[in-house]
Design an enzyme around this catalytic site. Structure first.
Site, PDB file in Angstrom:
ATOM      1  N   GLY A   8       0.756  -1.196  -0.021  1.00 42.31           N
ATOM      2  CA  GLY A   8       0.085   0.026  -0.011  1.00 42.31           C
ATOM      3  C   GLY A   8       1.122   1.231  -0.026  1.00 42.31           C
ATOM      4  O   GLY A   8       0.358   2.403  -0.165  1.00 42.31           O
ATOM      5  N   ILE A  12       0.618   2.235  -6.968  1.00 47.39           N
ATOM      6  CA  ILE A  12      -0.702   2.111  -7.136  1.00 47.39           C
ATOM      7  C   ILE A  12      -1.187   2.034  -5.647  1.00 47.39           C
ATOM      8  O   ILE A  12      -2.298   2.797  -5.529  1.00 47.39           O
ATOM      9  CB  ILE A  12      -1.308   0.707  -7.705  1.00 47.39           C
ATOM     10  CG1 ILE A  12      -0.791   1.020  -9.474  1.00 47.39           C
ATOM     11  CG2 ILE A  12      -2.918   0.564  -7.972  1.00 47.39           C
ATOM     12  CD1 ILE A  12      -0.867  -0.443 -10.108  1.00 47.39           C
ATOM     13  N   GLY A  13      -0.623   1.243  -4.706  1.00 47.24           N
ATOM     14  CA  GLY A  13      -1.110   1.111  -3.437  1.00 47.24           C
ATOM     15  C   GLY A  13      -1.344   2.297  -2.745  1.00 47.24           C
ATOM     16  O   GLY A  13      -2.387   2.587  -1.874  1.00 47.24           O
ATOM     17  N   ALA A  82       1.278  -6.099  -2.986  1.00 48.21           N
ATOM     18  CA  ALA A  82       2.681  -6.314  -2.622  1.00 48.21           C
ATOM     19  C   ALA A  82       3.298  -7.256  -3.699  1.00 48.21           C
ATOM     20  O   ALA A  82       2.711  -8.761  -3.936  1.00 48.21           O
ATOM     21  CB  ALA A  82       2.885  -6.760  -1.119  1.00 48.21           C
ATOM     22  N   THR A  85       7.865  -6.786  -9.259  1.00 51.50           N
ATOM     23  CA  THR A  85       6.979  -6.416 -10.524  1.00 51.50           C
ATOM     24  C   THR A  85       7.884  -6.299 -11.869  1.00 51.50           C
ATOM     25  O   THR A  85       7.321  -5.964 -13.145  1.00 51.50           O
ATOM     26  CB  THR A  85       6.486  -4.986 -10.285  1.00 51.50           C
ATOM     27  OG1 THR A  85       7.142  -3.998 -10.321  1.00 51.50           O
ATOM     28  CG2 THR A  85       5.364  -5.037  -9.176  1.00 51.50           C
ATOM     29  N   TYR A 191       8.024 -13.459 -14.168  1.00 56.19           N
ATOM     30  CA  TYR A 191       7.045 -12.437 -13.390  1.00 56.19           C
ATOM     31  C   TYR A 191       5.702 -12.818 -13.792  1.00 56.19           C
ATOM     32  O   TYR A 191       4.823 -12.992 -12.689  1.00 56.19           O
ATOM     33  CB  TYR A 191       7.410 -11.206 -13.870  1.00 56.19           C
ATOM     34  CG  TYR A 191       6.063 -10.103 -13.535  1.00 56.19           C
ATOM     35  CD1 TYR A 191       5.771  -9.888 -12.191  1.00 56.19           C
ATOM     36  CD2 TYR A 191       5.204  -9.655 -14.497  1.00 56.19           C
ATOM     37  CE1 TYR A 191       4.946  -8.943 -11.835  1.00 56.19           C
ATOM     38  CE2 TYR A 191       4.150  -8.799 -14.054  1.00 56.19           C
ATOM     39  CZ  TYR A 191       4.096  -8.490 -12.801  1.00 56.19           C
ATOM     40  OH  TYR A 191       3.041  -7.597 -12.689  1.00 56.19           O
ATOM     41  N   LYS A 195       2.517 -14.302 -11.287  1.00 56.54           N
ATOM     42  CA  LYS A 195       1.160 -13.339 -11.138  1.00 56.54           C
ATOM     43  C   LYS A 195      -0.037 -14.402 -11.451  1.00 56.54           C
ATOM     44  O   LYS A 195      -1.054 -14.377 -10.649  1.00 56.54           O
ATOM     45  CB  LYS A 195       1.155 -12.434 -11.937  1.00 56.54           C
ATOM     46  CG  LYS A 195       2.068 -11.152 -11.677  1.00 56.54           C
ATOM     47  CD  LYS A 195       2.042 -10.506 -10.320  1.00 56.54           C
ATOM     48  CE  LYS A 195       0.878  -9.724 -10.146  1.00 56.54           C
ATOM     49  NZ  LYS A 195       0.550  -8.981  -8.910  1.00 56.54           N
ATOM     50  N   ASN A 220      -0.532  -1.886 -18.756  1.00 67.02           N
ATOM     51  CA  ASN A 220       0.471  -1.060 -18.424  1.00 67.02           C
ATOM     52  C   ASN A 220      -0.020   0.268 -17.570  1.00 67.02           C
ATOM     53  O   ASN A 220      -0.672   1.122 -18.235  1.00 67.02           O
ATOM     54  CB  ASN A 220       1.412  -0.610 -19.404  1.00 67.02           C
ATOM     55  CG  ASN A 220       2.035  -1.889 -19.968  1.00 67.02           C
ATOM     56  OD1 ASN A 220       1.634  -2.782 -20.338  1.00 67.02           O
ATOM     57  ND2 ASN A 220       3.530  -1.561 -19.865  1.00 67.02           N
TER      58      ASN A 220
HETATM   59  N1  LIG Z   1       2.322  -1.023 -12.563  1.00 64.64           N
HETATM   60  C1  LIG Z   1       1.977  -1.928 -13.405  1.00 64.64           C
HETATM   61  O1  LIG Z   1       1.929  -1.461 -14.673  1.00 64.64           O
HETATM   62  C2  LIG Z   1       1.192  -2.988 -13.091  1.00 64.64           C
HETATM   63  C3  LIG Z   1       0.525  -3.938 -14.007  1.00 64.64           C
HETATM   64  C4  LIG Z   1      -0.008  -4.942 -13.796  1.00 64.64           C
HETATM   65  C5  LIG Z   1       0.097  -5.425 -12.335  1.00 64.64           C
HETATM   66  N2  LIG Z   1       0.571  -4.608 -11.593  1.00 64.64           N
HETATM   67  C6  LIG Z   1       0.582  -5.329 -10.096  1.00 64.64           C
HETATM   68  O2  LIG Z   1      -0.061  -4.324  -9.377  1.00 64.64           O
HETATM   69  C7  LIG Z   1       0.690  -4.226  -8.043  1.00 64.64           C
HETATM   70  C8  LIG Z   1       1.316  -2.813  -7.596  1.00 64.64           C
HETATM   71  O3  LIG Z   1       1.985  -2.537  -8.510  1.00 64.64           O
HETATM   72  P1  LIG Z   1       2.988  -1.349  -8.369  1.00 64.64           P
HETATM   73  O4  LIG Z   1       3.080  -0.831 -10.037  1.00 64.64           O
HETATM   74  O5  LIG Z   1       2.162  -0.126  -7.496  1.00 64.64           O
HETATM   75  O6  LIG Z   1       4.379  -1.677  -7.789  1.00 64.64           O
HETATM   76  P2  LIG Z   1       5.202  -1.105  -6.700  1.00 64.64           P
HETATM   77  O7  LIG Z   1       6.488  -1.467  -6.837  1.00 64.64           O
HETATM   78  O8  LIG Z   1       5.100   0.649  -6.876  1.00 64.64           O
HETATM   79  O9  LIG Z   1       4.367  -1.336  -5.432  1.00 64.64           O
HETATM   80  C9  LIG Z   1       4.609  -2.505  -4.836  1.00 64.64           C
HETATM   81  C10 LIG Z   1       4.950  -2.253  -3.186  1.00 64.64           C
HETATM   82  O10 LIG Z   1       4.959  -3.623  -2.675  1.00 64.64           O
HETATM   83  C11 LIG Z   1       6.084  -3.407  -1.747  1.00 64.64           C
HETATM   84  N3  LIG Z   1       6.728  -4.616  -1.569  1.00 64.64           N
HETATM   85  C12 LIG Z   1       7.428  -5.334  -2.430  1.00 64.64           C
HETATM   86  N4  LIG Z   1       7.938  -6.381  -1.889  1.00 64.64           N
HETATM   87  C13 LIG Z   1       7.312  -6.585  -0.705  1.00 64.64           C
HETATM   88  C14 LIG Z   1       7.464  -7.464   0.351  1.00 64.64           C
HETATM   89  N5  LIG Z   1       8.333  -8.557   0.239  1.00 64.64           N
HETATM   90  N6  LIG Z   1       6.595  -7.297   1.398  1.00 64.64           N
HETATM   91  C15 LIG Z   1       5.850  -6.251   1.646  1.00 64.64           C
HETATM   92  N7  LIG Z   1       5.788  -5.386   0.669  1.00 64.64           N
HETATM   93  C16 LIG Z   1       6.721  -5.327  -0.341  1.00 64.64           C
HETATM   94  C17 LIG Z   1       6.864  -2.274  -2.354  1.00 64.64           C
HETATM   95  O11 LIG Z   1       7.688  -1.713  -1.222  1.00 64.64           O
HETATM   96  C18 LIG Z   1       5.796  -1.348  -2.939  1.00 64.64           C
HETATM   97  O12 LIG Z   1       5.537  -0.372  -2.024  1.00 64.64           O
HETATM   98  C19 LIG Z   1       1.602  -5.472  -8.277  1.00 64.64           C
HETATM   99  O13 LIG Z   1       1.097  -6.362  -7.632  1.00 64.64           O
HETATM  100  C20 LIG Z   1       1.759  -5.620  -9.646  1.00 64.64           C
HETATM  101  O14 LIG Z   1       2.326  -7.009  -9.881  1.00 64.64           O
HETATM  102  C21 LIG Z   1       1.054  -3.516 -11.509  1.00 64.64           C
END
Ligand SMILES: NC(=O)c1ccc[n+]([C@@H]2O[C@H](COP(=O)([O-])OP(=O)(O)OC[C@H]3O[C@@H](n4cnc5c(N)ncnc54)[C@H](O)[C@@H]3O)[C@@H](O)[C@H]2O)c1
Length: 362
Positions: A8, A12-13, A82, A85, A191, A195, A220
């Site tokens: 979070g 995105i979170g 979490a 990625t 990856y 997922k 994306n």
């Molecule tokens: N950004 C994109 O384009 C995209 C596309 C498809 C899916 N997603 C999915 O959306 C979700 C969020 O993506 P995002 O772009 O916000 O990524 P991000 O890397 O900004 O956020 C992920 C968060 O998870 C935390 N994290 C990582 N490892 C961890 C662990 N071991 N324990 C606890 N926290 C941990 C990180 O500190 C980070 O704040 C992910 O599950 C990703 O697979 C993102």
């Protein structure tokens, strides 16, 4: 609602946390503040801190950490974001990706079950941030317009400059918008495999229980806050960083790789809209702009928005393992089930991102 958001504090979170607090929910963020994500990028953590959500710093790989978060918050809903990625990086660190994305998810499952056994009540719903990467090349049709499965593109074809997706029998295919109910899964990277495993694990673990599992498969996602110092984030922030360093942008394949870029605020609205649903059980919903953009066009627009005369473009013909050719979401289910439509066009979104990138760099 009491809501726990894993990951979070991320891109995105953090915005989802802020939005859910604004809607009146009692939100707790669980996040390890992964250095690769947060180093030199204060934006998302600042949003998370300012959101009014409670922050628990912990690592989802450690069962005690996530157990503590579930026990302390006793959530009605969990948004599971979490994750590790980076598609390319996943080939170099398969164990790390497995530990965070897969073991992290089973730790979450066991934590939810344990707290139920301790009489803390059931979690009503878990919503997973899934990924369109699970489709591999995605939905395609053959010359007669019949839906036909594409196989992973071969090193041999790509080396010859033949980038088009093909069927198992070698027939050239035309990509079409992808939806979960018509397109089989075929992950083309480590990856993507992790997922997909997250989806299977959550769905199977809570099958027949009072805990619903719903999945949003994201295309994306881009927007302000997307790290420009993390080399494994999306192509738009990588381009912005290279442009500001006065570099020439090297474009893979022939520049015609196509992606569905969806703005982060739209994605946050999609997640937030699931809270009000009567039921969201075993649903998979595709979330994208529903608008295709070639990488070459995005590169040109980014140079236009943040670059100067030093910047150039080079179409290299190079290619990478795990890259797919074409991605666009069929968002009709999101519209029907969530009442959701994207509101930010790629042009507007790139302008917003560029403005932030220039300020952040300054
Ligand atoms: N950004 C994109 O384009 C995209 C596309 C498809 C899916 N997603 C999915 O959306 C979700 C969020 O993506 P995002 O772009 O916000 O990524 P991000 O890397 O900004 O956020 C992920 C968060 O998870 C935390 N994290 C990582 N490892 C961890 C662990 N071991 N324990 C606890 N926290 C941990 C990180 O500190 C980070 O704040 C992910 O599950 C990703 O697979 C993102």
């Amino acid at each position: 609602m009491k809501i726990l958001i894993t990951g979070g504090a991320g891109f995105i979170g953090s915005r989802l946390s802020a939005e859910l607090v604004k809607l009146g929910h009692d939100v707790t963020i669980f996040d390890s503040l992964h250095p690769q994500v947060h180093f030199l990028n204060e934006t998302n953590y600042s949003i998370a801190k300012a959101s009014g959500a409670k922050l628990i710093v912990g690592d989802i790989r450690t069962r005690d950490d996530i157990q503590r978060a579930v026990t302390e918050t006793s959530p009605d809903y969990i948004f599971h974001l979490a994750a590790e990625t980076g598609t390319g990086q996943s080939f170099d660190h398969p164990t790390r990706y497995n530990e965070v994305n897969i073991i992290g998810t089973t730790n979450l499952i066991e934590s939810v079950r344990s707290s139920e056994m301790l009489g803390m009540g059931s979690v009503r719903r878990i919503v997973l941030a899934g990924s369109r990467s699970v489709y591999g090349e995605g939905a395609c049709v053959n010359m007669e317009g019949r839906p036909t499965a594409a196989v992973a593109r071969t090193n041999e074809d790509l080396s010859k400059g033949d980038f088009q997706p093909k069927s198992a029998s070698g027939e050239s295919l035309t990509p079409v918008p992808t939806a979960a109910d018509i397109c089989p899964v075929a992950p083309a990277s480590i990856y993507a495999s992790t997922k997909l495993m997250q989806e299977y694990l959550l769905t199977q673990a809570f099958w027949g229980t009072q805990t619903e599992v719903g999945i949003l498969r994201l295309q994306n996602v881009y927007g302000p806050g997307q790290s420009m110092s993390n080399p494994y984030t999306g192509v738009i922030s990588i381009f912005a960083d290279q442009i500001m360093q006065g570099k020439t942008l090297n474009i893979y394949e022939d520049g015609e790789i196509t992606r569905d870029f969806v703005y982060v605020d739209d994605v946050v609205r999609a997640f937030a809209s699931t809270v009000a649903l009567e039921s969201f059980s075993d649903e998979i919903v595709d979330i994208g702009a529903g608008e295709a953009a070639t990488i070459l066009d995005v590169a040109k627009e980014m140079i236009n928005l943040v670059g100067d005369e030093r910047n150039g473009l080079k179409i290299t013909g190079n290619f990478r393992a795990g890259d797919i050719r074409y991605a666009i979401a069929d968002i009709s289910k999101a519209q029907a089930l969530l009442g959701w439509t994207p509101q930010v066009s790629v042009k507007q979104g790139l302008e917003q991102f560029s403005k932030w990138a220039k300020e952040d760099q300054a």
